[in-house]
Design a protein around this motif. Structure first.
Motif, PDB file in Angstrom:
ATOM      1  N   GLN A  23      11.483   5.695  -3.042  1.00  0.00           N
ATOM      2  CA  GLN A  23      12.253   6.443  -2.062  1.00  0.00           C
ATOM      3  C   GLN A  23      10.829   6.850  -1.249  1.00  0.00           C
ATOM      4  O   GLN A  23      11.074   6.772  -0.016  1.00  0.00           O
ATOM      5  CB  GLN A  23      13.113   7.371  -2.549  1.00  0.00           C
ATOM      6  CG  GLN A  23      13.661   8.381  -1.437  1.00  0.00           C
ATOM      7  CD  GLN A  23      14.408   9.311  -1.797  1.00  0.00           C
ATOM      8  OE1 GLN A  23      14.447   9.716  -2.951  1.00  0.00           O
ATOM      9  NE2 GLN A  23      14.699  10.339  -0.699  1.00  0.00           N
ATOM     10  N   TRP A  30      19.523  15.869  -4.601  1.00  0.00           N
ATOM     11  CA  TRP A  30      18.773  14.801  -5.298  1.00  0.00           C
ATOM     12  C   TRP A  30      17.526  15.381  -5.826  1.00  0.00           C
ATOM     13  O   TRP A  30      17.075  14.675  -6.669  1.00  0.00           O
ATOM     14  CB  TRP A  30      18.580  13.859  -3.982  1.00  0.00           C
ATOM     15  CG  TRP A  30      17.914  12.673  -4.590  1.00  0.00           C
ATOM     16  CD1 TRP A  30      16.541  12.166  -4.293  1.00  0.00           C
ATOM     17  CD2 TRP A  30      18.522  11.463  -5.235  1.00  0.00           C
ATOM     18  NE1 TRP A  30      16.335  11.127  -4.810  1.00  0.00           N
ATOM     19  CE2 TRP A  30      17.445  10.506  -5.429  1.00  0.00           C
ATOM     20  CE3 TRP A  30      19.662  11.295  -6.016  1.00  0.00           C
ATOM     21  CZ2 TRP A  30      17.470   9.349  -6.200  1.00  0.00           C
ATOM     22  CZ3 TRP A  30      19.644  10.247  -6.781  1.00  0.00           C
ATOM     23  CH2 TRP A  30      18.759   9.317  -6.779  1.00  0.00           C
ATOM     24  N   THR A  52      16.527  14.463  -9.676  1.00  0.00           N
ATOM     25  CA  THR A  52      15.140  13.732  -9.917  1.00  0.00           C
ATOM     26  C   THR A  52      14.347  14.737 -10.785  1.00  0.00           C
ATOM     27  O   THR A  52      13.307  14.205 -11.809  1.00  0.00           O
ATOM     28  CB  THR A  52      14.626  12.960  -8.701  1.00  0.00           C
ATOM     29  OG1 THR A  52      14.186  14.064  -7.914  1.00  0.00           O
ATOM     30  CG2 THR A  52      15.512  12.012  -8.430  1.00  0.00           C
ATOM     31  N   CYS A  95      13.566   5.102  -8.311  1.00  0.00           N
ATOM     32  CA  CYS A  95      14.405   5.856  -7.354  1.00  0.00           C
ATOM     33  C   CYS A  95      13.709   6.987  -6.711  1.00  0.00           C
ATOM     34  O   CYS A  95      13.443   7.030  -5.589  1.00  0.00           O
ATOM     35  CB  CYS A  95      15.337   6.364  -8.139  1.00  0.00           C
ATOM     36  SG  CYS A  95      16.620   5.299  -8.589  1.00  0.00           S
ATOM     37  N   SER A  96      12.585   7.729  -7.277  1.00  0.00           N
ATOM     38  CA  SER A  96      11.914   8.802  -6.600  1.00  0.00           C
ATOM     39  C   SER A  96      10.730   8.271  -5.830  1.00  0.00           C
ATOM     40  O   SER A  96      10.646   8.351  -4.539  1.00  0.00           O
ATOM     41  CB  SER A  96      11.595   9.769  -7.594  1.00  0.00           C
ATOM     42  OG  SER A  96      10.919  11.185  -6.728  1.00  0.00           O
ATOM     43  N   PHE A 151      13.962   5.306 -14.012  1.00  0.00           N
ATOM     44  CA  PHE A 151      14.640   6.063 -12.790  1.00  0.00           C
ATOM     45  C   PHE A 151      13.763   6.688 -11.815  1.00  0.00           C
ATOM     46  O   PHE A 151      13.848   6.505 -10.721  1.00  0.00           O
ATOM     47  CB  PHE A 151      15.777   6.964 -13.419  1.00  0.00           C
ATOM     48  CG  PHE A 151      16.373   7.828 -12.453  1.00  0.00           C
ATOM     49  CD1 PHE A 151      17.344   7.204 -11.647  1.00  0.00           C
ATOM     50  CD2 PHE A 151      16.093   9.250 -12.247  1.00  0.00           C
ATOM     51  CE1 PHE A 151      18.115   7.865 -10.529  1.00  0.00           C
ATOM     52  CE2 PHE A 151      16.846   9.747 -11.249  1.00  0.00           C
ATOM     53  CZ  PHE A 151      17.718   9.022 -10.398  1.00  0.00           C
TER      54      PHE A 151
END
Length: 146
Positions: A81, A2, A6, A77-78, A73
């Protein structure tokens, strides 16, 4: 896996996609591509679109949309998170009183490991990049352009 994905999306959105149209300026050879990039960077640095005008170094809409999607994104997402991770483990350490005292400050215990501290630095860098993101500033006054 992952993290590498990213990272690749981040590099594409910050570096590669910004220079996809650099070689399409007038002239031939590698010097025209670098001068087109220099014009693009100079017009971005001056901050005024009226001085730069509409040049051949402007990115097409498809590339700008792809950059926007990749950056969304990365930020959602990164950065999302990592922010969730740090809030979760900070609250867990404070509730269980697993803290290290550094003077008068209480620091969660997970930050004493190099992985926790480096991921917190990454989160702060992503957050500062998001605060300086031109797309965020253009949302208030876009003038009809993405």
């Amino acid at each position: 896996a992952w993290f590498l994905f990213t990272l690749i999306v981040f590099i594409c959105s910050q570096s590669i996609m910004n220079h996809l149209n650099a070689g399409s300026g007038s002239g031939s050879g590698s010097t025209s591509g670098s001068s087109a990039s220099a014009r693009l960077l100079a017009s971005e640095a001056s901050g005024s679109a009226s001085d730069a005008g509409v040049q051949s170094s402007d990115l097409p809409l498809e590339i700008r949309v792809a950059i926007f999607i990749c950056r969304c994104f990365v930020y959602v997402c990164s950065m999302g998170q990592w922010m969730f991770y740090h809030v979760k483990y900070s609250l867990k350490d404070f509730r269980s009183n697993s803290v290290i005292r550094y003077g008068r400050c209480k620091i969660p215990e997970y930050l004493c490991q190099w992985q926790g501290m480096s991921s917190l630095l990454l989160t702060f860098f992503l957050l500062s990049m998001f605060c300086m993101e031109p797309i965020v500033h253009c949302l208030a006054n876009d003038g009809g352009v993405l």
